[in-house]
Design an enzyme around this catalytic site. Structure first.
Site, mmCIF file in Angstrom:
data_model
loop_
_atom_site.group_PDB
_atom_site.id
_atom_site.type_symbol
_atom_site.label_atom_id
_atom_site.label_comp_id
_atom_site.label_asym_id
_atom_site.label_seq_id
_atom_site.Cartn_x
_atom_site.Cartn_y
_atom_site.Cartn_z
ATOM 1 N N ASP A 92 0.857 -1.185 0.000
ATOM 2 C CA ASP A 92 0.000 0.000 0.000
ATOM 3 C C ASP A 92 0.893 1.234 0.000
ATOM 4 O OD1 ASP A 92 0.919 0.430 2.539
ATOM 5 O OD2 ASP A 92 -0.976 0.046 3.543
ATOM 6 N N GLY A 95 -1.378 5.807 2.585
ATOM 7 C CA GLY A 95 -2.529 6.702 2.708
ATOM 8 C C GLY A 95 -3.482 6.294 3.829
ATOM 9 N N GLN A 187 -11.532 7.284 -5.004
ATOM 10 C CA GLN A 187 -12.105 7.731 -3.732
ATOM 11 C C GLN A 187 -13.487 8.335 -3.987
ATOM 12 O OE1 GLN A 187 -11.208 7.118 -0.737
ATOM 13 N NE2 GLN A 187 -9.044 6.492 -0.866
ATOM 14 N N ASP A 265 -7.818 -7.338 0.494
ATOM 15 C CA ASP A 265 -6.864 -7.509 1.592
ATOM 16 C C ASP A 265 -7.563 -7.066 2.852
ATOM 17 O OD1 ASP A 265 -6.541 -4.442 1.194
ATOM 18 O OD2 ASP A 265 -5.459 -4.881 3.047
ATOM 19 N N CYS A 303 -11.292 -28.673 7.526
ATOM 20 C CA CYS A 303 -10.116 -27.863 7.194
ATOM 21 C C CYS A 303 -8.853 -28.716 7.262
ATOM 22 C CB CYS A 303 -10.008 -26.680 8.158
ATOM 23 S SG CYS A 303 -8.553 -25.658 7.905
ATOM 24 N N CYS A 305 -5.727 -27.468 7.560
ATOM 25 C CA CYS A 305 -4.567 -26.735 8.081
ATOM 26 C C CYS A 305 -3.912 -27.508 9.228
ATOM 27 C CB CYS A 305 -4.961 -25.323 8.521
ATOM 28 S SG CYS A 305 -5.684 -25.203 10.166
ATOM 29 N N CYS A 308 -5.943 -27.703 12.445
ATOM 30 C CA CYS A 308 -7.097 -28.617 12.451
ATOM 31 C C CYS A 308 -6.669 -30.075 12.314
ATOM 32 C CB CYS A 308 -8.062 -28.229 11.331
ATOM 33 S SG CYS A 308 -8.905 -26.661 11.671
ATOM 34 N N HIS A 334 -5.151 -21.122 11.018
ATOM 35 C CA HIS A 334 -6.470 -21.622 10.617
ATOM 36 C C HIS A 334 -7.263 -20.564 9.859
ATOM 37 C CE1 HIS A 334 -10.308 -23.445 10.306
ATOM 38 N NE2 HIS A 334 -10.812 -22.327 10.785
#
Lengths: 374, 374
Positions: A92, A95, A187, A265, A303, A305, A308, A334
């Protein structure tokens, strides 16, 4: 061009399936970018991020330039090498952080002067410096420097900030580094007329992508949806990738994808994880709830992951009560995995005509009022 | 017997090379056990511990019984399953924590009454209850319940605590669970006569191993060495594994192994890691030192851990300054890996006649006064 984007329309409104190609690899869209504010997605390694299915992550110009500084990261080989992440990175422009630290800054047409939240030292961000920092970081996609205001401010203030954002957009492009893609930022608050004007100004410039800024800052869900509608109408068949900044809640993904958004994001999945809130197909669970202390099931049995596969809710709930570092790591892993898997399922649903069913299921799990204990 | 031990003498004093066999796998000795106080070695997963080369870890009766409680862990399948660690586990008996929390407890011959450091609730530990808790946890090796006192106390107090430890040792054995190995604990402060008396009392009982308690609590290095010498003399050719409790600094390993010690545990490598102190072949480094912010080298270029393979000192130093969770994880992973690799090298040096050279090199790196900046 430093980043190439191809997409195909789908049967679901303006939703599209695409692929953004960068020097560090491709990104399948719609896609979510985990946030690595200080050159780390909190508690996770790059290996964890790959295992979670992350394709692109976000770094923060404001934070990284205060510490360890962009020049230091450049000396150490750039942000990819510094943090050990070999996939694409979007940075980014600072801002949003300048907006968040309202009491510490002053804005004029040249840029923003602000006081560091770390040590009180004074700094300056301008479109040129924001682009220079991002070039030093070496991200794949840099963001133009923009001015964000609270959409509840008087219309003239929202309009002033928008017009300044347009001037800064041109200066950002003028300062671009040859090998970075640059996205412009629309904007205009929640005012339809201003948003149309902003799309016209930003889309007319040779940006590699178009971001929607100034949302997810306190407006209602209906205002967010109608603003995205206005932006989508105004962009028409513009072929560039579209990035909705700062949005990362499960239901919002569907609202935005239907309105043509490709990239997201947000710190939400990682931030709530550190408080014990985990996301599952059944909705939010708060692992600080005493009931989980005796629950032998994994956080989400569907899941894959590491959290899990290896541990029970009872164990992770214990770790949270004991304030153990592993609690934050497992819950974060997770939530990032679940969110990226949701995006994968969302893409599959767009390809397979099952979008409405998936949306209804996620809305059923996440839009309902939370139970007092959950 | 729940645990079998075989060893062979070496050419280095009383040092020996051995193997302790448990239902959850073998432990090559001399060996170091990372400490998982609250059912986690802080910041690490069991997968990390396996990758670091850990063979056996330690769990804490005192902490686990206060939270989440031994009964809850038993309902969830025992400590191995609860924390996802499938290797051997040794549990302490709570004696050391009761000693550390002196202002919160009262001791009589039956046991110890104490106030929880978590919520002020009152609890009681006796030899029988300490053994019951460890049976509920399901550790491979349980420790007898002992009374530890500051070795600087008057001799009568040290002697009283030692004699109580002997009575509690018999009661601990009487309360043992069939499938657990149980180690007795020798006390007696730094008084040679008391230590000899304690070895005679404890070694006469049918324990599966002999631990040396009451050291590394403030006495000098010379007192520790001479006390270990007295214990070794008194144990003679006793064939059981010998465990020095609470010792985990690189130089102390050599002092103790030469005096016949096979097993160690300590929070030191993990605790100092969380302050930014990492251990390397060149000695201690403090990653909070500003010089490391620009250092592109890994923590230890000879180390194969994930932290050293993937990241620079500059990056980890940045993470510490930014108080990022990943800092604690990477530094802990490194220190545990380095410590276990040191034990592997120590075993290899005993087999290959290179013990003195390795000891000199570690003493050179770790015994020297620390530089002001390091």
């Amino acid at each position: 061009m430093a980043a190439a984007f191809t997409f195909e329309p789908t049967a679901e409104g303006r939703a599209r399936l695409g692929r953004l190609t960068t020097a560090h690899g491709p990104i399948d869209t719609p896609q979510f970018m985990p946030v690595g504010t200080q050159a780390t997605v909190k508690a996770l390694t790059p290996g964890d991020l790959h295992a979670a299915g992350a394709q692109m992550i976000l770094g923060n110009t404001y934070h990284l330039n205060l510490r360890p500084t962009a020049e230091r990261i450049a000396r150490l080989g750039g942000l990819h090498r510094f943090m050990g992440w070999d996939g694409p990175i979007l940075t980014d422009s600072g801002g949003f952080q300048v907006f968040s630290l309202a009491h510490l800054r002053s804005v004029d047409d040249d840029g923003v002067a602000f006081t560091s939240h770390l040590d009180g030292s004074t700094h300056r961000l301008t479109p040129e410096r924001a682009m220079e920092i991002q070039a030093l970081l070496g991200s794949d996609v840099a963001m133009a420097f923009d001015q964000l205001v609270d959409p509840g401010q008087p219309r003239t203030e929202v309009a002033d900030a928008m017009e300044r954002t347009h001037r800064w957009a041109r200066r950002s492009l003028g300062a671009r580094s040859g090998d970075q893609a640059v996205f412009g930022i629309v904007q205009g608050g929640v005012d339809a007329e201003l948003r149309r004007e902003s799309v016209a100004a930003i889309a007319a410039l040779p940006f590699d992508g178009i971001a929607v800024g100034g949302l997810s800052v306190g407006e209602s869900k209906a205002e967010m949806a109608s603003t995205l509608e206005v932006v989508a109408d105004a962009l028409g068949d513009d072929p560039r990738p579209r990035y909705l900044m700062g949005v990362g809640s499960p239901v919002d993904f569907f609202t935005a994808v239907e309105r043509g958004i490709d990239l997201f994001d947000c710190v939400l999945p990682t931030r709530v994880a550190r408080t014990g809130q985990v996301w599952t197909d059944a909705g939010r669970l708060n692992l600080r709830n005493a009931a989980f202390l005796d629950d032998p099931a994994p956080i989400d049995s569907a899941c894959a992951c590491e959290a899990c596969r290896g541990f029970s809710r009872a164990y992770v709930a214990h770790l949270f009560r004991a304030r153990e570092l592993l609690a934050y790591r497992l819950a974060t892993l997770h939530n990032v995995t679940w969110t990226l898997e949701l995006m994968r399922r969302l893409r599959a649903s767009l390809a397979g005509g099952a979008f409405s069913g998936l949306r209804a299921s996620v809305e059923g799990a996440f839009a309902r009022p939370r139970a007092p204990e959950a």
